[in-house]
Every structure is written in structure tokens, then in C-alpha cells.
Design an enzyme around this catalytic site. Structure first.
Site, PDB file in Angstrom:
ATOM      1  CD  GLU A  44      -2.179  40.076  21.526  1.00  0.00           C
ATOM      2  OE1 GLU A  44      -0.930  40.147  21.474  1.00  0.00           O
ATOM      3  OE2 GLU A  44      -2.846  39.295  20.830  1.00  0.00           O
TER       4      GLU A  44
ATOM      5  CB  THR B  59       1.116  -3.444  10.395  1.00  0.00           C
ATOM      6  OG1 THR B  59       0.595  -2.978   9.136  1.00  0.00           O
ATOM      7  CG2 THR B  59       0.888  -4.935  10.528  1.00  0.00           C
TER       8      THR B  59
ATOM      9  CD  GLN C 166      20.231  -0.643  20.965  1.00  0.00           C
ATOM     10  OE1 GLN C 166      19.260  -0.441  21.687  1.00  0.00           O
ATOM     11  NE2 GLN C 166      20.557  -1.854  20.523  1.00  0.00           N
TER      12      GLN C 166
ATOM     13  CD  GLU D 186       0.173   0.658   8.990  1.00  0.00           C
ATOM     14  OE1 GLU D 186       1.371   0.823   8.703  1.00  0.00           O
ATOM     15  OE2 GLU D 186      -0.235  -0.346   9.617  1.00  0.00           O
ATOM     16  CG  HIS D 187      -2.203  -0.659   5.421  1.00  0.00           C
ATOM     17  ND1 HIS D 187      -1.635  -1.240   6.546  1.00  0.00           N
ATOM     18  CD2 HIS D 187      -1.179  -0.172   4.686  1.00  0.00           C
ATOM     19  CE1 HIS D 187      -0.323  -1.107   6.480  1.00  0.00           C
ATOM     20  NE2 HIS D 187      -0.011  -0.458   5.375  1.00  0.00           N
TER      21      HIS D 187
ATOM     22  CG  HIS E 166       3.735  -6.938   8.865  1.00  0.00           C
ATOM     23  ND1 HIS E 166       4.985  -6.513   8.479  1.00  0.00           N
ATOM     24  CD2 HIS E 166       2.908  -6.642   7.840  1.00  0.00           C
ATOM     25  CE1 HIS E 166       4.917  -5.983   7.267  1.00  0.00           C
ATOM     26  NE2 HIS E 166       3.679  -6.046   6.860  1.00  0.00           N
TER      27      HIS E 166
ATOM     28  CD  GLN F 242      -0.700  -5.356   6.088  1.00  0.00           C
ATOM     29  OE1 GLN F 242      -0.034  -4.634   6.831  1.00  0.00           O
ATOM     30  NE2 GLN F 242      -0.253  -5.701   4.884  1.00  0.00           N
TER      31      GLN F 242
ATOM     32  CG  ASP G  25       2.866  -3.470   2.446  1.00  0.00           C
ATOM     33  OD1 ASP G  25       2.636  -2.385   3.004  1.00  0.00           O
ATOM     34  OD2 ASP G  25       2.397  -4.548   2.845  1.00  0.00           O
TER      35      ASP G  25
ATOM     36  CG  HIS H  50       4.543  43.520  20.437  1.00  0.00           C
ATOM     37  ND1 HIS H  50       5.100  43.345  21.668  1.00  0.00           N
ATOM     38  CD2 HIS H  50       4.593  42.310  19.810  1.00  0.00           C
ATOM     39  CE1 HIS H  50       5.478  42.081  21.803  1.00  0.00           C
ATOM     40  NE2 HIS H  50       5.189  41.430  20.683  1.00  0.00           N
TER      41      HIS H  50
ATOM     42  CG  ASN I  34      10.801  -2.957  18.848  1.00  0.00           C
ATOM     43  OD1 ASN I  34      11.078  -1.837  19.252  1.00  0.00           O
ATOM     44  ND2 ASN I  34      11.642  -3.980  18.979  1.00  0.00           N
TER      45      ASN I  34
ATOM     46  CE1 TYR J   8      16.550   1.152  14.330  1.00  0.00           C
ATOM     47  CE2 TYR J   8      14.291   0.461  13.897  1.00  0.00           C
ATOM     48  CZ  TYR J   8      15.531   0.222  14.462  1.00  0.00           C
ATOM     49  OH  TYR J   8      15.768  -0.955  15.127  1.00  0.00           O
TER      50      TYR J   8
END
Length: 445
Positions: free
Chosen positions: A430, A251, A199, A342-343, A276, A273, A376, A435, A228, A135
Site C-alpha cells: 500500500e 407510514t 427547531q 415499513e409494516h 395516520h 394506517q 403499534d 506502518h 413529519n 423526538y
């Protein structure tokens, strides 16, 4: 006229003894209400699962303001977008892809075989996911770099089928942005879907027949890529039907700096950043109070010159951003590990040594000449990274995202005999005697 409010609210942790949970709670953090978003998008996801392409097109018309003629982008449109791509952008994308491919090539994992006992081996084979859905968002910014970051590691891993979804654009006749299409064509991605938001995630997970009998849109096995909060929520809803890479939120950048750091660099990186999203987080952690003032002065100089000034101001002045004062860099490391950015940029003396002590971060950028913007686009690292503190237990997108480890067990009779006592004892302990019988029978006949 009163002085404008500072960009970065200051949290002073000097002299405060906090538990791990108290420290985490004391730090600025973006709020991401995925549960509310999931309730909002559940009807969309369920509608796509039930009605397929028609539901996707209805949602596109409602949310994107356009109803594409086809969900699958014709190959001629991909070719045309690449032919018309600005040569400089093409060159930049090629360089970016080459650098990511070089890094990813070193991450390929060979089959590993361990001889546990004579005649008994366990191997681990690394098998690529069969079909993946990538995506790429299309909201506030056009992100062909995200095409590179998603597609290249999947290709290096050996994924056989790659389908990429990106929102239809009204100004381009219901097709994704031409730069996104060009990046797909450049990398050899031939299956591109004009769908965005929840969707698109639902379509990737459940599949559908394309409109007008244009053939099936086959479900994928794994969905990756940023988006998002509604994309994140949709990924949560389809998890289990398909795999997902992560629930990535807004971010983040955290900077750990001492008094020797260059304020202009720090301000520029915080702004980069914040550009964004109004919910983006920009954090400065330092043991030098005077540095906070110097960075504030640089922000006051640089922000008014920025293209997305309003968005940047919202992000920097939001509750998710700020400056954190600590006694020393050792304490600063505790803070950035608690935050798990994240960064994470390191602007200190002995930056490489400090960076080596970091345990929680999506990616670490060492020294004054390794800004997040480099990662990036052109460092060779991947920019699809964990957010919201999830770097405590997950990493960024890479070759390993698209591989599955399969154990292959190969024991002969003598090797099985060495394992028989332990295996049958544990089976009895067990309460699973069948087994043990499945092993014993091989020695009783």
C-alpha cells in the site's frame, strides 16, 4: 349518480416480466421531497445553532402558535401530568412498556472475545451512547406510545442521559401534551423539552442555554424518533454533528394475501394506517382478483364509519396506495421485497412459512391475528421502523440503535510475530512503509 371511485387503484403485474428496478418503479410509493424541505428548514436549523433558545422560541411562536415560558419542562409539571393521567391509559402504557422491555432485554449484547492466535485476541464491547435525544411528534395525533418505543430500548441499552422533545401545545400553556408528559414521568424521563419540528432537532443537536438562565440544554450524541418531512429534513441537516436513527417518511402497510384471507380484516388494517396521514401508503398484494373486489366492498362499508374519514380517503385514493395483482404468492413475495414496507402483514396459507421468506420489511405480522395495530402498541416489538424502501438496508429502532461496538485488540509479542509477515507485506503493497516499521521495530530492539 355515478358510482364513487374505488379506493384502491389496481396495478396488474400478471404476465409482465420486469427487472428489479422496473418492478420497484411500477409499485405505488409515497413521495417524500426531503431536499425541498431541507431548503425550507435550513434557516431554522442555522438560526438555532447561532442564537440558541431564542431562535427555538421564535420558531415555536411562528409554527406552533405559542411561545413557551421555558424550554425545559419543570419536574412539577411532569409529576402533575402523571398524577392526573387516566388510570386505564396508565395501565395500557405500563403493559406496553413491559412488553417492549421484555423483548429488548433479550437483545442486549454480551462482550464477545475471539482468540485469533495463541496470545492474540480481539474482543468487541458494546457501549451505550452517552446522551440521546428522542423526538415525539405532536401534530395530528397524540402519541404516548412513541414515548415508550423510544425510551425503553434506550434505557435497556444503558443510555445514561435521555432527553425527550415534543412540540408545545397552545391549549396547554406551551407545554407538550399532558399524556406525553405523563408517559415520560411514568418511564422516569426527567429532561423533557417543549420544542417541536426542525427547531427541536436543531436544539438537540447543537444545545443552548435555556431562557432566563435555567441552565444549559446539553447537545446529544444521537437523535431518534419519527416526525413529519420537516423533522426528517432537519435530521438530515444535523447528521454528522450527531447521529440519527433514520429518515422516516409517511407510514406504510403492505399486505400479502391469498383468496382465503378475510376481507374485513384486510380493509380494517389498510384503514388503520391510512388514518395516520393523507400521505400514508396502504398496499394490498394478492394473487386473487376476487379478493380485491371483496376488500373494496369492505372499505366502502368501513371508511364512512371512521373518525378520520376524509384523511383516510385521501390516503387510500392517493398515488401511494393501491392493489397489486400477481400470478402467485411466490411472485407476491418478490413484489413485497421490492417494496420493502415499513409494516408487512402476511394473510396466506402457511403464513409463518411465507413470512420466513421475506427479506425486506421493517416488521412482519404473521397471520390473521397479528395486525399492525398490535405492533403499534402492545406486541412488544418496536413501531419506529424504516419507511420508503429503506428496510433494504436498515432496521427498526431497538437496543442496537443505542449501542456502539468497540473492538479491543490484545496481542502479546509471540502473537504479533505470527501477524508480522502479512501486516508488513500489506503495508509495503500500500506504499505505507511506516506502518510496517511500527511492527518491525518491536522485534529489532
Amino acid at each position: 349518480m355515478p358510482d364513487p371511485a374505488p379506493f384502491l387503484a389496481v396495478t396488474d403485474l400478471r404476465g409482465r416480466t420486469l427487472s428489479a428496478s422496473e418492478l420497484t418503479a411500477a409499485l405505488p410509493r409515497a413521495e417524500l421531497d426531503v431536499e425541498s424541505a431541507a431548503r425550507a428548514v435550513r434557516p431554522v436549523v442555522e438560526d438555532v445553532a447561532a442564537r440558541g433558545a431564542d431562535a427555538v422560541l421564535d420558531a415555536s411562536e411562528r409554527f406552533d402558535g405559542v411561545r413557551p415560558e421555558h424550554l425545559r419542562v419543570p419536574q412539577a409539571e411532569l409529576d402533575r401530568a402523571l398524577d392526573e393521567l387516566d388510570p386505564q391509559i396508565r395501565d395500557a402504557l405500563e403493559q406496553s412498556a413491559a412488553r417492549v422491555r421484555a423483548v429488548d432485554g433479550a437483545q442486549q449484547r454480551p462482550e464477545e472475545t475471539v482468540q485469533v492466535v495463541p496470545g492474540g485476541t480481539v474482543s468487541q464491547r458494546w457501549v451505550p451512547v452517552r446522551r440521546v435525544g428522542l423526538y415525539v411528534p405532536g401534530g395530528r395525533a397524540v402519541l404516548p406510545s412513541s414515548v415508550v418505543m423510544n425510551v425503553v430500548p434506550a434505557q435497556v441499552a444503558g443510555v445514561g442521559e435521555i432527553v425527550l422533545a415534543s412540540p408545545p401545545q397552545k391549549e396547554f400553556g406551551g407545554l407538550p401534551h399532558p399524556t406525553i408528559l405523563a408517559a415520560c414521568a411514568l418511564l422516569g424521563v426527567t429532561e423533557v423539552i417543549a420544542a417541536g419540528g426542525a427547531q427541536a432537532v436543531a436544539l438537540l443537536a447543537h444545545g443552548a442555554e435555556d431562557v432566563d438562565g435555567d441552565g444549559p440544554l446539553t447537545p446529544v450524541d444521537l437523535v431518534t424518533g419519527p416526525g413529519n418531512v420537516y423533522v426528517v429534513a432537519a435530521k438530515r441537516l444535523v447528521r454528522g454533528t450527531v447521529g440519527i436513527d433514520a429518515e422516516a417518511g409517511p407510514t406504510e402497510i403492505a399486505i400479502l394475501a391469498d383468496r382465503a384471507a378475510e376481507p374485513a380484516y384486510l380493509a380494517a388494517d389498510l384503514i388503520s394506517q391510512a388514518e395516520h396521514d393523507p400521505a400514508a401508503a396502504s398496499i394490498l398484494v394478492t394473487d386473487a382478483p376476487e379478493l380485491v373486489g371483496a376488500v373494496e366492498a369492505e372499505l366502502a362499508r368501513q371508511v364512512p364509519l371512521a373518525l378520520h374519514r376524509e384523511r383516510i380517503e385521501q390516503a387510500l385514493r392517493g398515488p401511494q396506495s393501491g392493489a397489486v395483482l400477481v400470478e402467485d404468492i411466490g411472485r407476491g413475495l418478490e413484489v413485497v421485497d421490492a417494496y420493502g414496507a415499513e409494516h408487512l402483514e402476511i394473510h396466506t396459507a402457511d403464513a409463518a412459512e411465507v413470512a420466513a421468506r421475506v427479506t425486506n420489511a421493517g416488521a412482519v405480522f404473521v397471520g390473521p391475528h397479528s395486525p399492525v395495530s398490535l405492533g403499534d402498541y402492545a406486541a412488544g416489538s418496536n413501531h419506529v421502523l424504516p419507511t420508503g424502501g429503506s428496510s433494504r438496508y436498515s432496521g427498526g429502532l431497538g437496543v442496537q440503535t443505542f449501542l456502539r461496538g468497540i473492538h479491543v485488540v490484545d496481542y502479546d509479542r509471540d502473537a504479533l510475530a505470527t501477524a508480522r509477515p502479512a501486516a508488513t507485506t500489506l503495508a509495503a503493497a500500500e506504499g505505507l512503509p511506516a506502518h510496517g516499521t511500527a511492527i518491525d521495530i518491536r522485534f529489532e530492539r
